[in-house]
Motif scaffolding. Structure first.
Motif, PDB file in Angstrom:
ATOM      1  N   ALA A  54       0.828  -1.202   0.000  1.00  0.00           N
ATOM      2  CA  ALA A  54       0.000   0.000   0.000  1.00  0.00           C
ATOM      3  C   ALA A  54       0.866   1.258   0.000  1.00  0.00           C
ATOM      4  O   ALA A  54       0.562   2.237  -0.696  1.00  0.00           O
ATOM      5  CB  ALA A  54      -0.930  -0.008   1.205  1.00  0.00           C
ATOM      6  N   TRP A  55       1.945   1.239   0.762  1.00  0.00           N
ATOM      7  CA  TRP A  55       2.852   2.381   0.778  1.00  0.00           C
ATOM      8  C   TRP A  55       3.509   2.588  -0.590  1.00  0.00           C
ATOM      9  O   TRP A  55       3.633   3.719  -1.063  1.00  0.00           O
ATOM     10  CB  TRP A  55       3.930   2.187   1.853  1.00  0.00           C
ATOM     11  CG  TRP A  55       3.589   2.834   3.150  1.00  0.00           C
ATOM     12  CD1 TRP A  55       3.005   2.263   4.239  1.00  0.00           C
ATOM     13  CD2 TRP A  55       3.800   4.203   3.487  1.00  0.00           C
ATOM     14  NE1 TRP A  55       2.845   3.187   5.243  1.00  0.00           N
ATOM     15  CE2 TRP A  55       3.321   4.381   4.818  1.00  0.00           C
ATOM     16  CE3 TRP A  55       4.344   5.292   2.816  1.00  0.00           C
ATOM     17  CZ2 TRP A  55       3.378   5.622   5.462  1.00  0.00           C
ATOM     18  CZ3 TRP A  55       4.402   6.526   3.456  1.00  0.00           C
ATOM     19  CH2 TRP A  55       3.922   6.674   4.759  1.00  0.00           C
ATOM     20  N   GLU A  56       3.922   1.501  -1.208  1.00  0.00           N
ATOM     21  CA  GLU A  56       4.548   1.618  -2.531  1.00  0.00           C
ATOM     22  C   GLU A  56       3.571   2.225  -3.532  1.00  0.00           C
ATOM     23  O   GLU A  56       3.933   3.092  -4.335  1.00  0.00           O
ATOM     24  CB  GLU A  56       5.023   0.247  -3.003  1.00  0.00           C
ATOM     25  CG  GLU A  56       5.806   0.294  -4.308  1.00  0.00           C
ATOM     26  CD  GLU A  56       6.416  -1.052  -4.661  1.00  0.00           C
ATOM     27  OE1 GLU A  56       7.211  -1.101  -5.620  1.00  0.00           O
ATOM     28  OE2 GLU A  56       6.097  -2.050  -3.987  1.00  0.00           O
ATOM     29  N   ASP A  57       2.310   1.780  -3.468  1.00  0.00           N
ATOM     30  CA  ASP A  57       1.290   2.320  -4.355  1.00  0.00           C
ATOM     31  C   ASP A  57       1.059   3.802  -4.060  1.00  0.00           C
ATOM     32  O   ASP A  57       0.955   4.632  -4.975  1.00  0.00           O
ATOM     33  CB  ASP A  57      -0.006   1.523  -4.174  1.00  0.00           C
ATOM     34  CG  ASP A  57      -1.098   1.949  -5.133  1.00  0.00           C
ATOM     35  OD1 ASP A  57      -0.767   2.386  -6.251  1.00  0.00           O
ATOM     36  OD2 ASP A  57      -2.281   1.833  -4.766  1.00  0.00           O
ATOM     37  N   ALA A  58       0.973   4.146  -2.784  1.00  0.00           N
ATOM     38  CA  ALA A  58       0.681   5.526  -2.396  1.00  0.00           C
ATOM     39  C   ALA A  58       1.777   6.490  -2.839  1.00  0.00           C
ATOM     40  O   ALA A  58       1.490   7.550  -3.418  1.00  0.00           O
ATOM     41  CB  ALA A  58       0.488   5.617  -0.887  1.00  0.00           C
ATOM     42  N   VAL A  59       3.034   6.130  -2.580  1.00  0.00           N
ATOM     43  CA  VAL A  59       4.105   7.056  -2.963  1.00  0.00           C
ATOM     44  C   VAL A  59       4.227   7.136  -4.484  1.00  0.00           C
ATOM     45  O   VAL A  59       4.608   8.177  -5.020  1.00  0.00           O
ATOM     46  CB  VAL A  59       5.453   6.684  -2.314  1.00  0.00           C
ATOM     47  CG1 VAL A  59       5.389   6.813  -0.795  1.00  0.00           C
ATOM     48  CG2 VAL A  59       5.927   5.300  -2.716  1.00  0.00           C
ATOM     49  N   GLY A  60       3.849   6.060  -5.172  1.00  0.00           N
ATOM     50  CA  GLY A  60       3.815   6.123  -6.627  1.00  0.00           C
ATOM     51  C   GLY A  60       2.785   7.121  -7.122  1.00  0.00           C
ATOM     52  O   GLY A  60       3.048   7.919  -8.037  1.00  0.00           O
ATOM     53  N   ARG A  61       1.598   7.090  -6.523  1.00  0.00           N
ATOM     54  CA  ARG A  61       0.545   8.040  -6.900  1.00  0.00           C
ATOM     55  C   ARG A  61       0.954   9.469  -6.577  1.00  0.00           C
ATOM     56  O   ARG A  61       0.736  10.398  -7.368  1.00  0.00           O
ATOM     57  CB  ARG A  61      -0.752   7.712  -6.160  1.00  0.00           C
ATOM     58  CG  ARG A  61      -1.391   6.394  -6.544  1.00  0.00           C
ATOM     59  CD  ARG A  61      -2.750   6.294  -5.891  1.00  0.00           C
ATOM     60  NE  ARG A  61      -3.328   4.949  -6.046  1.00  0.00           N
ATOM     61  CZ  ARG A  61      -4.596   4.680  -5.840  1.00  0.00           C
ATOM     62  NH1 ARG A  61      -5.429   5.636  -5.472  1.00  0.00           N
ATOM     63  NH2 ARG A  61      -5.066   3.448  -5.985  1.00  0.00           N
ATOM     64  N   LEU A  62       1.541   9.660  -5.408  1.00  0.00           N
ATOM     65  CA  LEU A  62       1.934  10.998  -5.001  1.00  0.00           C
ATOM     66  C   LEU A  62       3.088  11.535  -5.840  1.00  0.00           C
ATOM     67  O   LEU A  62       3.170  12.742  -6.090  1.00  0.00           O
ATOM     68  CB  LEU A  62       2.310  10.988  -3.520  1.00  0.00           C
ATOM     69  CG  LEU A  62       1.145  10.737  -2.563  1.00  0.00           C
ATOM     70  CD1 LEU A  62       1.660  10.359  -1.180  1.00  0.00           C
ATOM     71  CD2 LEU A  62       0.235  11.957  -2.480  1.00  0.00           C
ATOM     72  N   THR A  63       3.968  10.654  -6.262  1.00  0.00           N
ATOM     73  CA  THR A  63       5.065  11.071  -7.134  1.00  0.00           C
ATOM     74  C   THR A  63       4.537  11.505  -8.495  1.00  0.00           C
ATOM     75  O   THR A  63       5.002  12.492  -9.077  1.00  0.00           O
ATOM     76  CB  THR A  63       6.079   9.932  -7.290  1.00  0.00           C
ATOM     77  OG1 THR A  63       6.622   9.602  -6.002  1.00  0.00           O
ATOM     78  CG2 THR A  63       7.219  10.318  -8.215  1.00  0.00           C
ATOM     79  N   ALA A  64       3.562  10.755  -9.004  1.00  0.00           N
ATOM     80  CA  ALA A  64       3.000  11.073 -10.317  1.00  0.00           C
ATOM     81  C   ALA A  64       2.215  12.376 -10.286  1.00  0.00           C
ATOM     82  O   ALA A  64       2.239  13.146 -11.268  1.00  0.00           O
ATOM     83  CB  ALA A  64       2.103   9.926 -10.781  1.00  0.00           C
ATOM     84  N   ARG A  65       1.525  12.636  -9.178  1.00  0.00           N
ATOM     85  CA  ARG A  65       0.717  13.857  -9.059  1.00  0.00           C
ATOM     86  C   ARG A  65       0.927  14.452  -7.666  1.00  0.00           C
ATOM     87  O   ARG A  65       0.096  14.269  -6.768  1.00  0.00           O
ATOM     88  CB  ARG A  65      -0.757  13.559  -9.293  1.00  0.00           C
ATOM     89  CG  ARG A  65      -1.064  13.040 -10.681  1.00  0.00           C
ATOM     90  CD  ARG A  65      -2.562  12.915 -10.915  1.00  0.00           C
ATOM     91  NE  ARG A  65      -3.226  14.224 -10.849  1.00  0.00           N
ATOM     92  CZ  ARG A  65      -4.547  14.382 -10.994  1.00  0.00           C
ATOM     93  NH1 ARG A  65      -5.336  13.323 -11.186  1.00  0.00           N
ATOM     94  NH2 ARG A  65      -5.074  15.590 -10.932  1.00  0.00           N
ATOM     95  N   PRO A  66       2.026  15.176  -7.476  1.00  0.00           N
ATOM     96  CA  PRO A  66       2.325  15.689  -6.134  1.00  0.00           C
ATOM     97  C   PRO A  66       1.279  16.694  -5.660  1.00  0.00           C
ATOM     98  O   PRO A  66       0.840  17.560  -6.419  1.00  0.00           O
ATOM     99  CB  PRO A  66       3.686  16.376  -6.316  1.00  0.00           C
ATOM    100  CG  PRO A  66       4.258  15.796  -7.557  1.00  0.00           C
ATOM    101  CD  PRO A  66       3.086  15.508  -8.441  1.00  0.00           C
TER     102      PRO A  66
END
Length: 268
Positions: free
Chosen positions: A42-54
């Motif tokens: 879940a953390w990996e998914d979350a930081v991926g989303r946040l990186t793509a759209r900060p």
């Protein structure tokens, strides 16, 4: 308005929500918010989303009695030695991705914060806590060492001697102690902690976003290359910020109304 975003199916162990310009990432895996494979995914998914759209700022928090009791020990029991390097490289990547976000990131610790959660806190720009919150890197209890970057980030914030002390003893340290060490930036009372932490993060989210990003970049350059590296980069960084709409708008407001102006920053 808050918009929920499920990260792990029907019952999310980690929730990503948006409160206007502020993203809020909440660990919610009762009773201990353990870092098992589902939490890490879940953390990996979350930081991926946040990186793509900060977002303009991120608040990391937790539901429940504790922030996190750390890593589920069964993870260690099931990890073959030949797979350990790739496993921990991936988990360290989560820490690095969180740290690399261009926006201000605040970690809110209302209570016990151990191992992986504490290591992620140390990757955030700012840490807020209750005075009674307890922090620890307690991997010595299983004959291990922190593997998500906590040791070196603690050394960066509090000095190498303090990092060795905390990791080698495996002791727990109160929020008041870590505030004295410079690890915790602000202490809020338990009764109002959630509201205070959100207000603290929201102040950053409604601030001069591009200037905050520049500040993070200069600090990062200083940490990796020293003051000379930061000095070399600073003129170009300052020129980029000078071209932002928020800077121009704030200068005009300052000239018109003085330093207590109420100009709205739009993140541009």
């Amino acid at each position: 308005m808050t918009l929920p975003s499920s990260l792990t199916g029907e019952k999310a162990v980690l929730r990503l929500e948006f409160d206007g310009p502020l993203a809020v990432l909440t660990m919610d895996s009762a009773p201990m918010n353990l870092f098992d494979l589902a939490m890490w995914d879940a953390w990996e998914d979350a930081v991926g989303r946040l990186t793509a759209r900060p977002p303009r700022a991120l608040l990391v928090r937790a539901e429940g009695r504790v922030v996190s009791a750390g890593v589920d020990v069964s993870v260690f029991a099931g990890l073959a030695p030949e797979d350990a390097a790739s496993f921990w490289r991936a988990k360290l990547g989560i820490t690095q991705a969180l740290e690399a976000l261009p926006c201000p990131v605040v970690f809110a610790a209302h209570s016990l914060t151990l191992t992986a959660a504490f290591e992620l806190a140390l990757a955030c720009d700012l840490v807020v806590a209750t005075p009674q919150a307890r922090f620890g890197l307690v991997e010595r209890k299983i004959g291990f060492t922190p593997a998500m970057g906590g040791t070196q980030r603690l050394a960066q914030r509090a000095g190498p001697s303090r990092a060795r002390e905390l990791v080698m003893t495996g002791d727990l340290y109160r929020g008041t102690v870590l505030a004295d060490w410079g690890v915790v930036n602000a202490l809020f009372p338990p009764a109002s902690f959630d509201a205070d932490a959100r207000a603290y993060a929201m102040r950053l989210a409604t601030g001069p976003t591009r200037a905050h990003e520049a500040t993070k970049g200069i600090v990062r350059r200083c940490l990796t290359g020293g003051v000379p590296a930061a000095d070399t980069a600073l003129p170009d960084v300052a020129a980029e910020v000078a071209a932002t709409a928020d800077h121009r708008h704030a200068v005009a407001a300052f000239l018109a109304d003085g330093p207590e102006h109420t100009a709205e920053y739009l993140g541009r």
